[in-house]
Design a protein around this motif. Sequence first.
Motif, mmCIF file in Angstrom:
data_model
loop_
_atom_site.group_PDB
_atom_site.id
_atom_site.type_symbol
_atom_site.label_atom_id
_atom_site.label_comp_id
_atom_site.label_asym_id
_atom_site.label_seq_id
_atom_site.Cartn_x
_atom_site.Cartn_y
_atom_site.Cartn_z
ATOM 1 N N LEU A 162 -65.659 51.699 90.608
ATOM 2 C CA LEU A 162 -67.000 51.182 90.307
ATOM 3 C C LEU A 162 -67.107 50.755 88.835
ATOM 4 O O LEU A 162 -67.697 49.721 88.510
ATOM 5 C CB LEU A 162 -68.061 52.245 90.606
ATOM 6 N N LEU A 163 -66.525 51.563 87.951
ATOM 7 C CA LEU A 163 -66.554 51.217 86.525
ATOM 8 C C LEU A 163 -65.754 49.944 86.268
ATOM 9 O O LEU A 163 -66.130 49.101 85.448
ATOM 10 C CB LEU A 163 -65.989 52.377 85.694
ATOM 11 N N LEU A 164 -64.646 49.797 87.012
ATOM 12 C CA LEU A 164 -63.835 48.582 86.838
ATOM 13 C C LEU A 164 -64.577 47.348 87.359
ATOM 14 O O LEU A 164 -64.435 46.255 86.822
ATOM 15 C CB LEU A 164 -62.496 48.733 87.565
ATOM 16 N N GLU A 165 -65.369 47.548 88.420
ATOM 17 C CA GLU A 165 -66.174 46.419 88.918
ATOM 18 C C GLU A 165 -67.130 45.920 87.852
ATOM 19 O O GLU A 165 -67.306 44.715 87.648
ATOM 20 C CB GLU A 165 -66.975 46.857 90.150
ATOM 21 N N SER A 169 -67.149 42.332 85.866
ATOM 22 C CA SER A 169 -68.336 41.496 85.706
ATOM 23 C C SER A 169 -68.492 41.057 84.245
ATOM 24 O O SER A 169 -68.800 39.903 83.949
ATOM 25 C CB SER A 169 -69.559 42.281 86.175
ATOM 26 N N THR A 170 -68.248 42.011 83.337
ATOM 27 C CA THR A 170 -68.303 41.672 81.908
ATOM 28 C C THR A 170 -67.236 40.641 81.568
ATOM 29 O O THR A 170 -67.486 39.686 80.810
ATOM 30 C CB THR A 170 -68.086 42.948 81.064
ATOM 31 N N LEU A 171 -66.046 40.826 82.140
ATOM 32 C CA LEU A 171 -64.954 39.891 81.882
ATOM 33 C C LEU A 171 -65.322 38.492 82.388
ATOM 34 O O LEU A 171 -65.097 37.481 81.700
ATOM 35 C CB LEU A 171 -63.679 40.396 82.560
ATOM 36 N N ASN A 172 -65.924 38.432 83.569
ATOM 37 C CA ASN A 172 -66.330 37.129 84.108
ATOM 38 C C ASN A 172 -67.345 36.448 83.195
ATOM 39 O O ASN A 172 -67.313 35.235 82.991
ATOM 40 C CB ASN A 172 -66.940 37.312 85.494
ATOM 41 N N ARG A 173 -68.257 37.256 82.646
ATOM 42 C CA ARG A 173 -69.274 36.695 81.754
ATOM 43 C C ARG A 173 -68.624 36.119 80.493
ATOM 44 O O ARG A 173 -69.000 35.070 79.998
ATOM 45 C CB ARG A 173 -70.256 37.806 81.389
ATOM 46 N N ARG A 197 -58.081 44.574 77.066
ATOM 47 C CA ARG A 197 -58.759 45.856 77.280
ATOM 48 C C ARG A 197 -58.896 46.134 78.779
ATOM 49 O O ARG A 197 -58.675 47.252 79.233
ATOM 50 C CB ARG A 197 -60.132 45.788 76.621
ATOM 51 N N PHE A 198 -59.238 45.103 79.512
ATOM 52 C CA PHE A 198 -59.436 45.279 80.954
ATOM 53 C C PHE A 198 -58.121 45.681 81.630
ATOM 54 O O PHE A 198 -58.098 46.544 82.524
ATOM 55 C CB PHE A 198 -59.978 43.985 81.568
ATOM 56 N N ALA A 199 -57.031 45.073 81.162
ATOM 57 C CA ALA A 199 -55.722 45.417 81.731
ATOM 58 C C ALA A 199 -55.408 46.888 81.469
ATOM 59 O O ALA A 199 -54.896 47.603 82.350
ATOM 60 C CB ALA A 199 -54.642 44.519 81.124
ATOM 61 N N ALA A 200 -55.744 47.344 80.254
ATOM 62 C CA ALA A 200 -55.505 48.755 79.925
ATOM 63 C C ALA A 200 -56.405 49.665 80.758
ATOM 64 O O ALA A 200 -55.974 50.740 81.201
ATOM 65 C CB ALA A 200 -55.755 48.979 78.435
ATOM 66 N N MET A 201 -57.647 49.227 80.978
ATOM 67 C CA MET A 201 -58.580 50.035 81.774
ATOM 68 C C MET A 201 -58.047 50.227 83.196
ATOM 69 O O MET A 201 -58.189 51.290 83.790
ATOM 70 C CB MET A 201 -59.955 49.344 81.829
ATOM 71 N N LYS A 223 -60.581 46.373 95.659
ATOM 72 C CA LYS A 223 -60.400 45.640 94.416
ATOM 73 C C LYS A 223 -59.739 44.289 94.678
ATOM 74 O O LYS A 223 -60.069 43.295 94.061
ATOM 75 C CB LYS A 223 -59.555 46.461 93.462
ATOM 76 N N ALA A 224 -58.786 44.313 95.622
ATOM 77 C CA ALA A 224 -58.080 43.071 95.900
ATOM 78 C C ALA A 224 -59.033 42.024 96.460
ATOM 79 O O ALA A 224 -58.824 40.828 96.303
ATOM 80 C CB ALA A 224 -56.957 43.332 96.891
ATOM 81 N N ALA A 225 -60.115 42.492 97.088
ATOM 82 C CA ALA A 225 -61.053 41.550 97.679
ATOM 83 C C ALA A 225 -61.935 40.879 96.633
ATOM 84 O O ALA A 225 -62.599 39.897 96.919
ATOM 85 C CB ALA A 225 -61.930 42.275 98.697
ATOM 86 N N LEU A 226 -61.956 41.411 95.422
ATOM 87 C CA LEU A 226 -62.789 40.807 94.389
ATOM 88 C C LEU A 226 -62.229 39.448 94.004
ATOM 89 O O LEU A 226 -61.012 39.247 94.001
ATOM 90 C CB LEU A 226 -62.834 41.699 93.149
ATOM 91 N N PRO A 227 -63.078 38.497 93.675
ATOM 92 C CA PRO A 227 -62.565 37.182 93.288
ATOM 93 C C PRO A 227 -61.766 37.287 91.988
ATOM 94 O O PRO A 227 -62.129 38.051 91.097
ATOM 95 C CB PRO A 227 -63.841 36.359 93.091
#
Lengths: 234, 304
Positions: A162-165, A169-173, A197-201, A223-227
């Motif tokens: 959930l935190l990664l989702e 979202s922040t990354l997409n923004r 940072r996201f890769a490390a997360m 997660k794989a289903a996320l665009p």
Amino acid sequence: MAAIVGKARRNPTRRTDDGKLPANTRPRPPFFLMTHPRQWAYDDVEGDWLPMVTQHRIDPGALSITERMDPTLAVAERTRNGWACIDPEALAPEHMDGNASYVLDIPHAGGAFYAVPFWVSPEVKPGGRVIDRVDHDKRRAFRRAVVTEGVVPPLDDDYKDLLLEEARSTLNRKVQRASMAPPGSPAHEDLAVYRARFAAMESKSGPQPGGASKPAPKRRRRKAALPPVPEVAE
Amino acid sequence: MANEFTWTAKKGDVGVAEIISREIHENLYDGTYVWSLATMRADLSGTGAQQVQLAKLTRGQAMAAANTNETTAIANTAVTSGNYTIAIAVQELAYAMTDLARVLQPGGWDVPLLVGMLLEAAQLRRNTLFCTLADSASTVKGTTGTVLDVDAVYEAQYAATIANVPAAGGDLILKPKALTQFQESLRAEGGAIQYTPQMGALLATKGQGIAGTWNGMQVWSVPSVIDDSTDFSNMLHFAGATAYAEGDLSSLNGDGAVDVPAGSSVRVELDRTATTAISAVIGRDLCGFSEQEDARYVKILSAV
């Protein structure tokens, strides 16, 4: 005043209030610390997930704290709501900078409470202003220790998803912002930093009881289903 | 009022001295009474308890299709319920002045002024108790040690929306420093959704502390927002998230009769000690605040 009445009128003895915080310093009531299974944050310095520690003030009249400052009812309510309340003496002194408790009560000239965690050192600055100096390394070590010492459960894999989702979202923004900005602009630098940072997360899973590291779980279907995040020329 | 400042050579020093002694400049103070966003749930007067446990009920349970064989009896579904507790405690403040105050202090510095200040003090204490509730929200947005930005506020709104809270009508309660960080972040934003500063009419209705509206939310600047030395505990609060309880303070008179104020939890008394020539004004408030429904509010971190 001393400059007006002259040196000879000064009292050479130390006042009893010396070494205390000024009387007009805003009090800080005692507290206990607690963590919530959903409240974890990725720490850039630590390079890993750490639980967020929240202060629950023992302030009569708020959050089921009784007039006699009894936190029993509050602990029961928070526990029922999923929080893990941390006993002030739950960790050994070596994890709390040599203190027996994580709560320090700093002497206050007005007799009020000024309770801070051991990683905070209040300093009286010229002019009387009190600045709370925070030792972030000590704070970080404590957040890690409550998990490695088994006081607080480790990060749940589903909550991490959930935190990664949210992070995605922040990354997409940031991708959207960078796509509208000219190459080499701060938006592109920001995107590159956050992408790393996201890769490390994704690769980290937080401390584990006993201090052992845990490999990152394999990618799940959800997660794989996320665009996928679109690439932007940087 | 305007005519009082015409001190000139014609009026003379006596007039000037008199006028100046009547003027009191009021320093800046927090006149925001944001605590009333919490819901009044109980009056514990005469109950014999300083704590109240209130029930919570979850409605909105949808029906399910009947069993296909048409003969199996329907099973009972338990109604989802819970409870929460509010503990009330006495809050107090006292001002005392000697008999010399009437001589040495400017005009107007007297008991009625101090009584008014005590009533304000009760409100400010309630503000602090209310703002303390932010720390029990299980949903937190913003990053520790980081200034507040538009993204964090959006994320708080998204979290509320995901929890099925109507998105519009929330109250964004920010420390003044966090408000400036939010406004600074807004300067870099474009698009149709913009910040609307408070106007005279809104200020007159809501009083000090209302800072404007943004994206359907009322934005408040509240100095009572608490911190843990690292982060401020700002919050996005929706109606029903928090609740409070009160109790009437009553006292025994000298003749044994019980003196009960008329339905107010705030009580102000006067005290006179002739031997020390001190007149005191003492205010007490009996109240308590608690979280009512966790899903209806979000804590938002911002750097101290």
